[in-house]
Design a protein around this motif. Structure first.
Motif, PDB file in Angstrom:
ATOM      1  N   ARG A  99       0.861  -1.182   0.000  1.00  0.00           N
ATOM      2  CA  ARG A  99       0.000   0.000   0.000  1.00  0.00           C
ATOM      3  C   ARG A  99       0.898   1.233   0.000  1.00  0.00           C
ATOM      4  O   ARG A  99       1.827   1.318   0.806  1.00  0.00           O
ATOM      5  N   SER A 102      -0.880   6.663   2.944  1.00  0.00           N
ATOM      6  CA  SER A 102      -0.989   6.564   4.392  1.00  0.00           C
ATOM      7  C   SER A 102      -2.440   6.331   4.819  1.00  0.00           C
ATOM      8  O   SER A 102      -3.369   6.850   4.207  1.00  0.00           O
ATOM      9  N   SER A 103      -2.604   5.568   5.889  1.00  0.00           N
ATOM     10  CA  SER A 103      -3.928   5.373   6.480  1.00  0.00           C
ATOM     11  C   SER A 103      -3.903   5.778   7.950  1.00  0.00           C
ATOM     12  O   SER A 103      -4.737   5.313   8.734  1.00  0.00           O
ATOM     13  N   TYR A 106      -4.641   3.541  11.295  1.00  0.00           N
ATOM     14  CA  TYR A 106      -5.495   2.393  10.959  1.00  0.00           C
ATOM     15  C   TYR A 106      -4.682   1.307  10.275  1.00  0.00           C
ATOM     16  O   TYR A 106      -3.903   1.576   9.374  1.00  0.00           O
ATOM     17  N   ASN A 108      -4.601  -1.636   7.718  1.00  0.00           N
ATOM     18  CA  ASN A 108      -5.389  -2.027   6.551  1.00  0.00           C
ATOM     19  C   ASN A 108      -5.467  -3.538   6.440  1.00  0.00           C
ATOM     20  O   ASN A 108      -4.447  -4.209   6.268  1.00  0.00           O
ATOM     21  N   ASP A 113      -7.566  -2.297   0.045  1.00  0.00           N
ATOM     22  CA  ASP A 113      -6.714  -1.264   0.624  1.00  0.00           C
ATOM     23  C   ASP A 113      -5.320  -1.250   0.015  1.00  0.00           C
ATOM     24  O   ASP A 113      -4.555  -0.323   0.263  1.00  0.00           O
TER      25      ASP A 113
END
Length: 127
Positions: A99, A102-103, A106, A108, A113
């Motif tokens: 990925r 940025s999340s 969280y 993923n 995702d």
């Protein structure tokens, strides 16, 4: 374009161990997190574990917690999945995923995702 190449799959007896590797082709600065998913015959692809490329924090599916360990070596652009105490239900094709965005805090765990995927490596746990 990121290329991910998995290796290390094979046949192992129940209770045994196996280590999977995933080599990425691009610079680590473009990657936020990497993960392992798996897919058993006739089933949906499911989340196994994820690791933040910066900082190295990890998150696991309940089914593998305490048995599997995800890690990365930045200098090698490689992520690993150490699998111990393997069970027959761990059988499947294991996929590496990356990925880029940025999340935040969280973790993923959904297939959607992740932006890039490897071709998969077969893990068979059987006596």
């Amino acid at each position: 374009q990121v290329q991910l190449v998995e290796s290390g799959g094979g046949l192992v007896q129940p209770g045994g161990s196996l280590t999977l590797s995933c080599a990425a082709s691009e610079r680590t600065s473009s990657r936020f997190a990497m993960a392992w998913f798996r897919q058993a015959p006739g089933k949906e692809r499911e989340f196994v574990a994820t690791i933040r490329w910066t900082g190295g924090s990890t998150y696991y599916a309940d089914s593998v917690k305490g048995r599997f360990a995800i890690s990365r070596v930045n200098a090698k652009n490689t992520v690993y999945l150490q699998m111990n105490s393997l069970k027959s239900e761990d059988t499947g094709v294991y996929y590496c995923a990356a990925r880029t965005g940025s999340s935040g805090t969280y973790y993923n765990t959904n297939r959607g995702d992740y932006d890039y995927w490897g071709q998969g490596t077969q893990v068979t746990v059987s006596s």
